[in-house]
Design an enzyme around this catalytic site. Structure first.
Site, short mmCIF file in Angstrom:
data_model
loop_
_atom_site.label_atom_id
_atom_site.label_comp_id
_atom_site.label_asym_id
_atom_site.label_seq_id
_atom_site.Cartn_x
_atom_site.Cartn_y
_atom_site.Cartn_z
N LYS A 137 -25.92 34.86 -32.40
CA LYS A 137 -25.77 35.59 -33.66
C LYS A 137 -26.39 36.98 -33.57
O LYS A 137 -25.88 37.96 -34.14
CB LYS A 137 -26.41 34.79 -34.80
N GLU A 152 -35.17 43.58 -43.07
CA GLU A 152 -35.55 42.41 -42.27
C GLU A 152 -35.76 42.81 -40.79
O GLU A 152 -35.20 42.22 -39.89
CB GLU A 152 -34.47 41.34 -42.37
N ALA A 199 -25.99 37.08 -51.93
CA ALA A 199 -24.68 37.15 -51.28
C ALA A 199 -24.34 35.87 -50.52
O ALA A 199 -23.19 35.43 -50.51
CB ALA A 199 -24.64 38.34 -50.33
N LEU A 200 -25.35 35.24 -49.90
CA LEU A 200 -25.11 33.99 -49.17
C LEU A 200 -25.31 32.78 -50.05
O LEU A 200 -24.42 31.95 -50.22
CB LEU A 200 -26.06 33.90 -47.96
#
Length: 325
Positions: A199, A281, A20-21
């Site tokens: 983040k 994760e 996706a990234l």
């Protein structure tokens, strides 16, 4: 530390993790004229035959031909190696990075969590590591098929040993120029550790709650109880940052809440991994920040509870589908 990448007019990029990234950013870089080399696993055949497909509100496009590889040994050495793997696969990096990184190259870690650059620095040296934080809603919806929903900006920061403030370097500016040319908004952060904690203000509540409560971001924000819980978790993240001498202002927390209310309904990356039976994760996003705070004698009880719930769910998923490791 943070040296220039030299007089390289056209830097060569490697993408480790074409999901996706990595798929989205790598495709945009190639579309803008940058030479990009993609390491693929299960998607290799599809991408070889049909290219990389990008859906985006900005522009739908297909790259009919890309430099695609099954094995890192087949790849050329590159100036910038982008690590866009899930952090659950970082045990592969000691075998991957030395083979594909040029002597004067840099590794750009585009992963969620805390402490990731320090792990990469043990492989290639602290002076060859940079961190990147992606503010993007993007999913892989099929082999070689990426659907970009919203946002897309990257915050770049130099890694210095023990996350000392690295400042803005010439090397950062050079890489930023490549992404800007690809119409990717780039912010240069003088302090990578602060950027990482900022983040986490979003990642910890929304990745965690989306899995535990089986909900998308819009559902979490529409309910007053889960809205309050997200805000409380954000404040605990700010406390974790504070014990590492990084300040996160209250108005930043409110800004994150407001932005999430306005966001298109989004199934987080961790929720997708959970739904697909893949490893979560948990350590990078929850475990490492918890341990950093605990090492300074500070407890983060709500994050700790979320961590323990996610470990239970992750371990149960792994026991049910070990082949997806």
């Amino acid at each position: 530390m943070g040296a220039s990448l030299g007089a390289v007019p056209n830097r060569r990029y490697a993408i480790l993790g074409t999901g996706a990234l990595g798929g989205f950013y790598g495709a945009r870089l190639q579309q803008a004229g940058t030479e990009v080399h993609f390491l693929l696993r299960s998607d290799y055949e599809q991408v070889q035959q049909q290219g990389l497909v990008i859906e985006s509100p900005e522009e739908n496009f297909t790259l009919p031909q890309v430099y695609a590889y099954r094995r890192v040994e087949e790849m050329p050495r590159c100036d910038v190696v982008v690590v866009a793997l899930k952090s659950t696969h970082n045990h592969l990096l000691p075998a991957l990075l030395p083979r594909v990184l040029k002597e004067d190259g840099v590794v750009l870690v585009l992963q969620n969590g805390l402490g990731l650059e320090a792990e990469v620095a043990q492989i290639v040296g602290a002076e060859r590591v940079m961190g990147g934080l992606c503010f993007i809603c993007s999913n892989k919806v099929g082999p070689g098929h990426i659907r970009h929903l919203d946002y897309g900006a990257i915050t770049l920061g130099e890694y210095a040993a023990n996350y000392q403030v690295g400042g803005v370097t010439e090397r950062m500016s050079q890489i930023a120029q490549d992404f800007t040319q690809a119409s990717i908004s780039i912010h240069l952060a003088a302090d990578l550790l602060l950027a990482r904690w900022r983040k986490l203000v979003w990642n910890i509540p929304f990745n965690g709650l989306s899995v535990v409560l089986n909900a998308t971001t819009d559902a979490l924000m529409a309910d007053r109880y889960t809205y309050a819980l997200a805000e409380q978790l954000m404040r605990e993240v700010a406390l974790g940052a504070k014990v590492q001498s990084r300040a996160i202002a209250d108005n930043f927390i409110q800004e994150m809440l407001d932005d999430t209310v306005k966001m298109k309904p989004y199934r987080t990356s961790m929720k997708i991994d959970y739904d697909e039976g893949r490893p979560l994760e948990v350590e990078a996003i929850f475990g490492n920040p918890l341990r950093a705070a605990q090492a300074a004698g500070v407890q983060l009880p709500q994050i700790a509870m979320l961590y323990q719930q996610l470990k239970f769910l992750s371990d149960r998923t792994r026991a049910q589908s070990p082949e997806k490791e």
